[in-house]
Motif scaffolding. Sequence first.
Motif, PDB file in Angstrom:
ATOM      1  N   GLY A 115      -1.267   9.186  12.769  1.00  0.00           N
ATOM      2  CA  GLY A 115      -2.269   7.517  12.713  1.00  0.00           C
ATOM      3  C   GLY A 115      -1.486   6.869  13.142  1.00  0.00           C
ATOM      4  N   ASN A 116      -1.826   5.425  12.563  1.00  0.00           N
ATOM      5  CA  ASN A 116      -1.136   3.890  12.909  1.00  0.00           C
ATOM      6  C   ASN A 116       0.204   3.817  12.246  1.00  0.00           C
ATOM      7  OD1 ASN A 116      -4.271   4.077  14.159  1.00  0.00           O
ATOM      8  ND2 ASN A 116      -5.160   2.372  12.492  1.00  0.00           N
ATOM      9  N   PHE A 117       0.540   2.739  13.001  1.00  0.00           N
ATOM     10  CA  PHE A 117       1.692   2.346  12.470  1.00  0.00           C
ATOM     11  C   PHE A 117       1.716   0.717  11.987  1.00  0.00           C
ATOM     12  CE2 PHE A 117       3.351   6.713  14.613  1.00  0.00           C
ATOM     13  CZ  PHE A 117       3.901   6.803  13.938  1.00  0.00           C
ATOM     14  N   MET A 118       2.555   0.526  11.489  1.00  0.00           N
ATOM     15  CA  MET A 118       2.954  -0.382  10.761  1.00  0.00           C
ATOM     16  C   MET A 118       4.117  -1.242  11.071  1.00  0.00           C
ATOM     17  SD  MET A 118       1.037  -1.253   6.628  1.00  0.00           S
ATOM     18  CE  MET A 118       0.528  -0.349   6.145  1.00  0.00           C
ATOM     19  N   PRO A 119       4.585  -2.658  11.268  1.00  0.00           N
ATOM     20  CA  PRO A 119       5.970  -3.217  11.415  1.00  0.00           C
ATOM     21  C   PRO A 119       6.447  -2.901  10.202  1.00  0.00           C
ATOM     22  CG  PRO A 119       4.399  -4.727  12.414  1.00  0.00           C
ATOM     23  CD  PRO A 119       3.244  -3.413  11.280  1.00  0.00           C
ATOM     24  N   LYS A 120       8.260  -2.159   9.992  1.00  0.00           N
ATOM     25  CA  LYS A 120       8.357  -1.874   9.227  1.00  0.00           C
ATOM     26  C   LYS A 120       8.824  -3.357   8.079  1.00  0.00           C
ATOM     27  CE  LYS A 120      12.987  -2.350  10.059  1.00  0.00           C
ATOM     28  NZ  LYS A 120      14.412  -1.636  10.753  1.00  0.00           N
ATOM     29  N   GLU A 121       8.763  -4.449   9.184  1.00  0.00           N
ATOM     30  CA  GLU A 121       8.740  -6.213   8.110  1.00  0.00           C
ATOM     31  C   GLU A 121       7.165  -5.806   7.481  1.00  0.00           C
ATOM     32  OE1 GLU A 121       8.404  -5.958  11.550  1.00  0.00           O
ATOM     33  OE2 GLU A 121      11.422  -5.679  11.587  1.00  0.00           O
ATOM     34  N   HIS A 122       6.738  -5.687   7.328  1.00  0.00           N
ATOM     35  CA  HIS A 122       5.375  -5.516   6.258  1.00  0.00           C
ATOM     36  C   HIS A 122       5.220  -4.715   4.974  1.00  0.00           C
ATOM     37  CE1 HIS A 122       0.905  -5.364   5.546  1.00  0.00           C
ATOM     38  NE2 HIS A 122       1.447  -3.891   5.093  1.00  0.00           N
ATOM     39  N   PHE A 123       6.915  -3.997   4.630  1.00  0.00           N
ATOM     40  CA  PHE A 123       7.233  -3.635   3.876  1.00  0.00           C
ATOM     41  C   PHE A 123       8.550  -4.331   2.823  1.00  0.00           C
ATOM     42  CE2 PHE A 123       5.222  -0.054   6.462  1.00  0.00           C
ATOM     43  CZ  PHE A 123       4.116   0.341   5.774  1.00  0.00           C
ATOM     44  N   LYS A 124       8.607  -4.465   1.889  1.00  0.00           N
ATOM     45  CA  LYS A 124       9.772  -5.214   1.355  1.00  0.00           C
ATOM     46  C   LYS A 124      10.350  -4.310   0.871  1.00  0.00           C
ATOM     47  CE  LYS A 124       7.341  -7.253  -2.376  1.00  0.00           C
ATOM     48  NZ  LYS A 124       6.661  -7.525  -3.739  1.00  0.00           N
ATOM     49  N   ASP A 125      10.277  -3.076   0.497  1.00  0.00           N
ATOM     50  CA  ASP A 125      11.288  -1.791   0.578  1.00  0.00           C
ATOM     51  C   ASP A 125      10.615  -0.877   0.903  1.00  0.00           C
ATOM     52  OD1 ASP A 125      13.316  -0.384  -0.019  1.00  0.00           O
ATOM     53  OD2 ASP A 125      12.749  -0.321  -2.025  1.00  0.00           O
ATOM     54  N   VAL A 126      11.158  -0.322   2.625  1.00  0.00           N
ATOM     55  CA  VAL A 126      10.812   1.337   2.528  1.00  0.00           C
ATOM     56  C   VAL A 126      11.066   1.760   2.159  1.00  0.00           C
ATOM     57  CG1 VAL A 126      10.406   0.837   4.894  1.00  0.00           C
ATOM     58  CG2 VAL A 126      12.322   1.660   4.167  1.00  0.00           C
ATOM     59  N   ASP A 127      11.874   2.149   0.848  1.00  0.00           N
ATOM     60  CA  ASP A 127      12.044   3.298   0.254  1.00  0.00           C
ATOM     61  C   ASP A 127      10.825   3.144  -1.140  1.00  0.00           C
ATOM     62  OD1 ASP A 127      13.194   4.592   1.492  1.00  0.00           O
ATOM     63  OD2 ASP A 127      15.426   3.331   0.959  1.00  0.00           O
ATOM     64  N   ASN A 128      10.091   2.064  -1.059  1.00  0.00           N
ATOM     65  CA  ASN A 128       9.066   2.441  -2.030  1.00  0.00           C
ATOM     66  C   ASN A 128       8.035   1.599  -1.594  1.00  0.00           C
ATOM     67  OD1 ASN A 128       7.167   1.826  -4.741  1.00  0.00           O
ATOM     68  ND2 ASN A 128       8.273  -0.034  -4.809  1.00  0.00           N
ATOM     69  N   ILE A 129       7.495   3.044  -1.426  1.00  0.00           N
ATOM     70  CA  ILE A 129       5.529   3.012   0.496  1.00  0.00           C
ATOM     71  C   ILE A 129       5.230   3.821  -0.300  1.00  0.00           C
ATOM     72  CG2 ILE A 129       4.931   2.883   2.061  1.00  0.00           C
ATOM     73  CD1 ILE A 129       7.117   2.678   3.524  1.00  0.00           C
ATOM     74  N   GLU A 130       4.128   2.885  -1.066  1.00  0.00           N
ATOM     75  CA  GLU A 130       3.529   3.863  -1.804  1.00  0.00           C
ATOM     76  C   GLU A 130       2.277   4.596  -0.447  1.00  0.00           C
ATOM     77  OE1 GLU A 130       0.701   3.040  -4.943  1.00  0.00           O
ATOM     78  OE2 GLU A 130       1.750   2.948  -5.724  1.00  0.00           O
ATOM     79  N   PHE A 131       0.898   6.151  -0.451  1.00  0.00           N
ATOM     80  CA  PHE A 131       0.548   6.564   0.119  1.00  0.00           C
ATOM     81  C   PHE A 131      -0.394   7.312  -0.395  1.00  0.00           C
ATOM     82  CE2 PHE A 131       2.873  10.486   0.902  1.00  0.00           C
ATOM     83  CZ  PHE A 131       3.526  10.160   0.947  1.00  0.00           C
ATOM     84  N   SER A 132      -1.173   7.205   0.075  1.00  0.00           N
ATOM     85  CA  SER A 132      -2.747   8.629  -0.363  1.00  0.00           C
ATOM     86  C   SER A 132      -2.798   9.452   0.695  1.00  0.00           C
ATOM     87  CB  SER A 132      -3.162   8.185  -1.045  1.00  0.00           C
ATOM     88  OG  SER A 132      -4.030   7.260  -0.994  1.00  0.00           O
ATOM     89  N   LEU A 133      -4.163  10.582   0.861  1.00  0.00           N
ATOM     90  CA  LEU A 133      -4.828  10.903   1.192  1.00  0.00           C
ATOM     91  C   LEU A 133      -6.305  11.674   0.344  1.00  0.00           C
ATOM     92  CD1 LEU A 133      -5.671  12.926   4.589  1.00  0.00           C
ATOM     93  CD2 LEU A 133      -5.006  14.549   2.553  1.00  0.00           C
ATOM     94  N   ASN A 134      -6.824  10.736   0.909  1.00  0.00           N
ATOM     95  CA  ASN A 134      -8.697  11.437   0.725  1.00  0.00           C
ATOM     96  C   ASN A 134      -8.716  12.326   1.589  1.00  0.00           C
ATOM     97  OD1 ASN A 134      -8.457   8.979  -1.346  1.00  0.00           O
ATOM     98  ND2 ASN A 134      -9.694   8.368  -0.955  1.00  0.00           N
ATOM     99  N   CYS A 135     -10.020  13.028   0.065  1.00  0.00           N
ATOM    100  CA  CYS A 135     -10.734  14.419   1.071  1.00  0.00           C
ATOM    101  C   CYS A 135     -11.886  14.231   0.700  1.00  0.00           C
ATOM    102  CB  CYS A 135      -9.776  15.860   0.986  1.00  0.00           C
ATOM    103  SG  CYS A 135     -10.995  17.441   1.694  1.00  0.00           S
ATOM    104  N   ASN A 136     -13.379  13.856   1.714  1.00  0.00           N
ATOM    105  CA  ASN A 136     -14.459  13.474   1.645  1.00  0.00           C
ATOM    106  C   ASN A 136     -14.491  13.024   0.234  1.00  0.00           C
ATOM    107  OD1 ASN A 136     -14.128  15.267   2.717  1.00  0.00           O
ATOM    108  ND2 ASN A 136     -14.443  17.005   1.816  1.00  0.00           N
ATOM    109  N   GLY A 137     -13.739  11.434   0.346  1.00  0.00           N
ATOM    110  CA  GLY A 137     -13.475  10.437  -0.577  1.00  0.00           C
ATOM    111  C   GLY A 137     -13.057  10.558  -2.180  1.00  0.00           C
TER     112      GLY A 137
END
Length: 203
Positions: A115-137
């Motif tokens: 998928g898409n990428f973001m510059p790592k500077e966007h994150f305060k801490d790369v060891d604290n990034i929340e992510f998720s996956l939705n299936c049909n909402g």
Amino acid sequence: MKIICIGRNYADHIKELDNAKPAEPVIFLKPDTAILLKKQPFFIPEFSNDVHHEVELLVRINKIGKHIDKKFAPKYYDEIGLGIDFTARDLQAKLKAQGLPWEKAKSFDGAAVVGNFMPKEHFKDVDNIEFSLNCNGKTVQKGNSMMMMWKIDALIEYVSKYFTLKIGDVIFTGTPAGVGRVKAEDVLTGFIGETEMFSIKVK
Ligand code: ZN
């Protein structure tokens, strides 16, 4: 470019598949032909009746390196993204039982959603990034890089002992719990925090 994938990097996912906790990271590769082309649906391959989604944080390498020490690892990547490591679980189970490599179950055409990428500077801490996956909402997988057994910098150190990392290579960092079977007409949408990183239709 190559895709390097880490298996069994989240304790909760190891538990759900009844796998043993590894002493070292589990590594496998996907060829560039596994990348699902942008805007294309994912077609369930005819050799599987049990393809699972595995949502994973991605790390894009921006500098060539080998034997990279953990403390220098941040110099070797500049972007964090999100993707899916599609897995033909039925085929993988067969291969595992025979002690054979997983590639047929994990590296077939379309099995890597980048998928898409973001510059790592966007994150305060790369060891604290929340992510998720939705299936049909509906949220089906939720993770945080904090829960990785081997964090990003440790993975770069480990992986680069075996493989020279080159510009454009992508590391799939492993999936948290909640993996599940996909079916035709599902829509899978991935998020880092609140930001949509991909949306894939299953056929
Ligand atoms: Zn995976």
